[in-house]
Design a protein around this motif. Sequence first.
Motif, short mmCIF file in Angstrom:
data_model
loop_
_atom_site.label_atom_id
_atom_site.label_comp_id
_atom_site.label_asym_id
_atom_site.label_seq_id
_atom_site.Cartn_x
_atom_site.Cartn_y
_atom_site.Cartn_z
N LEU A 188 0.85 -1.20 0.00
CA LEU A 188 0.00 0.00 0.00
C LEU A 188 0.88 1.24 0.00
CD1 LEU A 188 -3.19 0.68 2.12
CD2 LEU A 188 -1.29 2.30 2.20
N LEU A 189 0.58 2.17 -0.87
CA LEU A 189 1.20 3.50 -0.87
C LEU A 189 0.09 4.48 -0.54
CD1 LEU A 189 3.50 3.31 -4.04
CD2 LEU A 189 4.24 3.38 -1.65
N ALA A 190 0.16 5.08 0.64
CA ALA A 190 -0.93 5.88 1.16
C ALA A 190 -1.00 7.26 0.51
CB ALA A 190 -0.81 6.00 2.67
N GLY A 191 -2.13 7.92 0.73
CA GLY A 191 -2.36 9.26 0.22
C GLY A 191 -3.72 9.37 -0.46
N ASN A 192 -4.03 10.58 -0.87
CA ASN A 192 -5.30 10.89 -1.52
C ASN A 192 -5.19 10.61 -3.01
OD1 ASN A 192 -7.63 11.95 -2.58
ND2 ASN A 192 -7.50 13.91 -1.50
N PRO A 193 -5.92 9.64 -3.54
CA PRO A 193 -5.81 9.32 -4.97
C PRO A 193 -6.19 10.47 -5.88
CG PRO A 193 -6.98 7.60 -3.77
CD PRO A 193 -6.86 8.75 -2.84
N ALA A 194 -7.00 11.39 -5.39
CA ALA A 194 -7.42 12.52 -6.21
C ALA A 194 -6.35 13.58 -6.33
CB ALA A 194 -8.70 13.14 -5.63
N ALA A 195 -5.34 13.53 -5.44
CA ALA A 195 -4.32 14.58 -5.44
C ALA A 195 -2.90 14.05 -5.61
CB ALA A 195 -4.41 15.37 -4.12
N ASP A 196 -2.70 12.75 -5.46
CA ASP A 196 -1.35 12.18 -5.49
C ASP A 196 -1.32 11.01 -6.48
OD1 ASP A 196 1.13 11.10 -5.07
OD2 ASP A 196 0.95 10.98 -2.88
N PRO A 197 -0.65 11.16 -7.60
CA PRO A 197 -0.61 10.07 -8.60
C PRO A 197 0.27 8.90 -8.20
CG PRO A 197 0.77 11.91 -9.31
CD PRO A 197 0.05 12.37 -8.07
N THR A 198 1.02 9.02 -7.11
CA THR A 198 1.92 7.93 -6.70
C THR A 198 1.25 6.93 -5.77
OG1 THR A 198 2.81 9.07 -4.74
CG2 THR A 198 3.85 9.54 -6.88
N VAL A 199 0.01 7.16 -5.37
CA VAL A 199 -0.63 6.26 -4.41
C VAL A 199 -0.87 4.90 -5.06
CG1 VAL A 199 -1.75 8.20 -3.26
CG2 VAL A 199 -3.01 6.89 -4.97
N ARG A 200 -1.02 3.88 -4.22
CA ARG A 200 -1.31 2.54 -4.73
C ARG A 200 -2.19 1.81 -3.72
NH1 ARG A 200 3.50 -1.46 -4.93
NH2 ARG A 200 4.45 0.27 -6.10
N TYR A 201 -3.41 1.51 -4.16
CA TYR A 201 -4.34 0.71 -3.36
C TYR A 201 -4.79 -0.49 -4.19
CZ TYR A 201 -4.62 4.87 -0.38
OH TYR A 201 -4.31 5.93 0.43
N ALA A 202 -5.03 -1.60 -3.53
CA ALA A 202 -5.45 -2.81 -4.24
C ALA A 202 -6.84 -2.62 -4.82
CB ALA A 202 -5.44 -4.00 -3.28
N PRO A 203 -7.15 -3.31 -5.91
CA PRO A 203 -8.50 -3.26 -6.48
C PRO A 203 -9.54 -3.66 -5.43
CG PRO A 203 -7.01 -4.35 -8.00
CD PRO A 203 -6.24 -4.15 -6.72
N GLY A 204 -10.65 -2.94 -5.42
CA GLY A 204 -11.70 -3.20 -4.44
C GLY A 204 -11.61 -2.33 -3.21
N SER A 205 -10.57 -1.52 -3.08
CA SER A 205 -10.44 -0.63 -1.92
C SER A 205 -11.54 0.42 -1.96
CB SER A 205 -9.06 0.03 -1.91
OG SER A 205 -8.04 -0.93 -1.73
N MET A 206 -12.15 0.66 -0.81
CA MET A 206 -13.29 1.58 -0.72
C MET A 206 -12.91 2.92 -0.08
SD MET A 206 -15.51 -0.30 -2.15
CE MET A 206 -16.99 0.68 -1.88
#
Length: 275
Positions: A188-206
């Motif tokens: 997991l690479l944390a952060g706001n997906p709307a503001a940080d293109p480097t984040v990484r969450y697994a498919p299905g994350s809510m």
Amino acid sequence: RAEGYADPAMAPRFGWVTEVDALDPNSFPAKHTALGRFQRAGVACALAQDGSPIVFMTEDAPMGRLFRFKGAAPAGDGGSALASGTLSVARIQGSTIIWQDLPEALTSLTATLSAADQAGGSAFDSPAGMAIAPDQTLYLACSGNPGRGLDQVDALNPRSGNGAGHILRFTPQGADLAAKVFQGEVILLAGNPAADPTVRYAPGSMVWLRAPRSLTLDRQFQLWIGTDQRGAVTDAADGLFVMRTRGYGRFALNGAYMAPIGGAIGGAALGPDGH
């Protein structure tokens, strides 16, 4: 506590791991000096395949190290199990960590961290809480480090100037926590997906999060993640999150509880019934 840390007169007062038997009101706290003296953010314990105790510890610093202690005696030997053993520090090599042993006799009470430097110990982005699965997988929460430079990134700390943090998963060779080499991966690479293109969450994350700090693994092999932004008010409150580590939706993230703005989650614990 950092003030006066290098003062030898302060050595008896802080920086140690102390064992307390909460179930025995007549027990006396035991200070385990063999585990070294430094500021810690997390401690996790388990057994090696030979029955000796294993203690993982994280240095509470933006560029903190990951340490491991292996007791010289089997855990069944009572108080002597942590009295002596081998203290080592993790050195990152590619996507693996290699444990480098520290000298058996450190020259001073403040020598643990300098010995880790000399052994080539690698820095993680504010390493904090850990959890150990029954299959001996080690999970590590890194709370983030905006001070990491472009020339300091590596496979297990892949972002520079980012304070959102990440979570690592380590698999020891031979499923033995005393192994010399652990294979690592970022889950997991944390952060706001709307503001940080480097984040990484697994498919299905809510949901998404910042600054993971505490980890607890339940009987369903779900990782409970507590976050701590140290009082900072950002675009997300701190909270308690749940991540599956096995089966369908592996590493998918869901929310469980959100703390008040400016608050933090100190951690989660499970009762005897698993709740």
